[in-house]
Write a protein that holds these residues in place. Structure first.
Motif, PDB file in Angstrom:
ATOM      1  N   PHE A  80       6.027   7.327   5.415  1.00 49.31           N
ATOM      2  CA  PHE A  80       4.902   7.963   6.097  1.00 49.31           C
ATOM      3  C   PHE A  80       4.012   6.899   6.759  1.00 49.31           C
ATOM      4  N   LEU A  81       3.917   5.732   6.142  1.00 50.97           N
ATOM      5  CA  LEU A  81       3.083   4.657   6.690  1.00 50.97           C
ATOM      6  C   LEU A  81       3.614   4.119   8.019  1.00 50.97           C
ATOM      7  N   LYS A  82       4.866   4.405   8.332  1.00 53.62           N
ATOM      8  CA  LYS A  82       5.459   3.972   9.599  1.00 53.62           C
ATOM      9  C   LYS A  82       5.358   5.048  10.681  1.00 53.62           C
ATOM     10  N   ALA A  83       4.905   6.241  10.309  1.00 56.06           N
ATOM     11  CA  ALA A  83       4.818   7.349  11.269  1.00 56.06           C
ATOM     12  C   ALA A  83       3.843   7.008  12.394  1.00 56.06           C
ATOM     13  N   LYS A  84       4.210   7.432  13.596  1.00 51.35           N
ATOM     14  CA  LYS A  84       3.337   7.227  14.748  1.00 51.35           C
ATOM     15  C   LYS A  84       2.478   8.454  15.012  1.00 51.35           C
ATOM     16  N   ALA A 149       0.291  -3.541   0.704  1.00 49.34           N
ATOM     17  CA  ALA A 149      -0.945  -3.424  -0.083  1.00 49.34           C
ATOM     18  C   ALA A 149      -1.272  -1.957  -0.355  1.00 49.34           C
ATOM     19  N   MET A 150      -1.078  -1.090   0.635  1.00 41.59           N
ATOM     20  CA  MET A 150      -1.387   0.331   0.461  1.00 41.59           C
ATOM     21  C   MET A 150      -0.431   0.991  -0.542  1.00 41.59           C
ATOM     22  N   ILE A 151       0.825   0.562  -0.543  1.00 42.06           N
ATOM     23  CA  ILE A 151       1.806   1.096  -1.497  1.00 42.06           C
ATOM     24  C   ILE A 151       1.467   0.625  -2.909  1.00 42.06           C
ATOM     25  N   GLU A 152       1.046  -0.621  -3.022  1.00 41.01           N
ATOM     26  CA  GLU A 152       0.762  -1.196  -4.338  1.00 41.01           C
ATOM     27  C   GLU A 152      -0.598  -0.786  -4.900  1.00 41.01           C
ATOM     28  N   PRO A 154      -2.281   2.626  -5.323  1.00 38.31           N
ATOM     29  CA  PRO A 154      -2.390   4.081  -5.204  1.00 38.31           C
ATOM     30  C   PRO A 154      -3.843   4.549  -5.235  1.00 38.31           C
ATOM     31  N   PHE A 155      -4.144   5.463  -4.342  1.00 34.39           N
ATOM     32  CA  PHE A 155      -5.436   6.135  -4.222  1.00 34.39           C
ATOM     33  C   PHE A 155      -6.582   5.220  -3.791  1.00 34.39           C
ATOM     34  N   GLU A 156      -6.260   3.992  -3.332  1.00 38.25           N
ATOM     35  CA  GLU A 156      -7.295   3.163  -2.715  1.00 38.25           C
ATOM     36  C   GLU A 156      -7.346   3.408  -1.205  1.00 38.25           C
ATOM     37  N   SER A 157      -6.383   4.163  -0.679  1.00 39.72           N
ATOM     38  CA  SER A 157      -6.447   4.670   0.696  1.00 39.72           C
ATOM     39  C   SER A 157      -7.205   5.986   0.599  1.00 39.72           C
ATOM     40  N   ARG A 178      -1.639   8.258  -2.057  1.00 38.57           N
ATOM     41  CA  ARG A 178      -0.684   7.392  -2.752  1.00 38.57           C
ATOM     42  C   ARG A 178       0.604   7.450  -1.949  1.00 38.57           C
ATOM     43  N   TYR A 179       1.258   6.294  -1.812  1.00 39.95           N
ATOM     44  CA  TYR A 179       2.521   6.219  -1.073  1.00 39.95           C
ATOM     45  C   TYR A 179       3.584   5.681  -2.020  1.00 39.95           C
ATOM     46  N   GLU A 180       4.652   6.466  -2.215  1.00 34.25           N
ATOM     47  CA  GLU A 180       5.742   6.044  -3.077  1.00 34.25           C
ATOM     48  C   GLU A 180       7.035   6.683  -2.613  1.00 34.25           C
TER      49      GLU A 180
END
Length: 183
Positions: A80-84, A149-152, A154-157, A178-180
């Protein structure tokens, strides 16, 4: 309470900037979907209020319980973090008062740093109506270090969603992400 207006909405907010009772228009969210707009075009999230759930607005909640009503936690796949581009669909109801102009300002942060700010206006909503608001988001490109950093973390985004009728804030909700890798 200070009246908050669109052009002076702060960045990186602690707490909530308006009480639940500020929603004098009886705006109630009924369904929310998030989907990819490219690639597999998967549905990433879908929540719907049960048909038999009560419609009475919640206007008096102790501050220590506000997150139960105003904060949602999402878990998305790491890709999802790569989505445009993503699309969202929000189905909502309006109470007995017309909504002359409905606007959402949404701000996304990671560890307090603003990543992206979105500003959408829906316009007029009839009283006692059910409405669908489709929004397309163009997401910022993230460098590999930021993604990691965002993956590592969770919930800081996080994000704040500020909703306005005219120029007055009537709702403020928050989200954490959270991204996993999801099987």
């Amino acid at each position: 309470m200070v009246e908050l207006v669109c052009d002076r909405t702060p960045v990186d907010v602690t707490g909530y900037l308006c009480p639940l009772s500020a929603n004098a228009y009886g705006i109630e969210f009924l369904e929310f979907r998030i989907r990819e707009m490219e690639g597999e075009r998967r549905e990433l999230y879908n929540v719907k209020k049960p048909e038999d759930a009560p419609s009475e607005p919640i206007v008096d909640v102790p501050p220590e319980l506000e997150d139960q009503y105003r904060l949602i936690q999402y878990t998305f796949p790491t890709e999802f973090l790569k989505a445009k581009t993503i699309g969202t669909s929000l189905v909502f109801a309006v109470g007995a008062k017309e909504v002359p102009s409905f606007r959402m300002i949404e701000r996304h942060y990671f560890r307090g740093k603003l990543l992206k700010s979105f500003d959408f206006t829906l316009g007029f909503c009839m009283p006692n109506s059910k409405n669908t608001w489709e929004v397309i988001y163009t997401l910022p490109a993230l460098d590999p270090e930021m993604e990691k950093a965002m993956i590592e973390a969770p919930f800081e985004s996080k994000s704040d969603s500020f909703y306005f009728v005219g120029n007055k804030m009537v709702m403020h909700n928050k989200a954490e992400y959270r991204y996993e890798d999801i099987e």
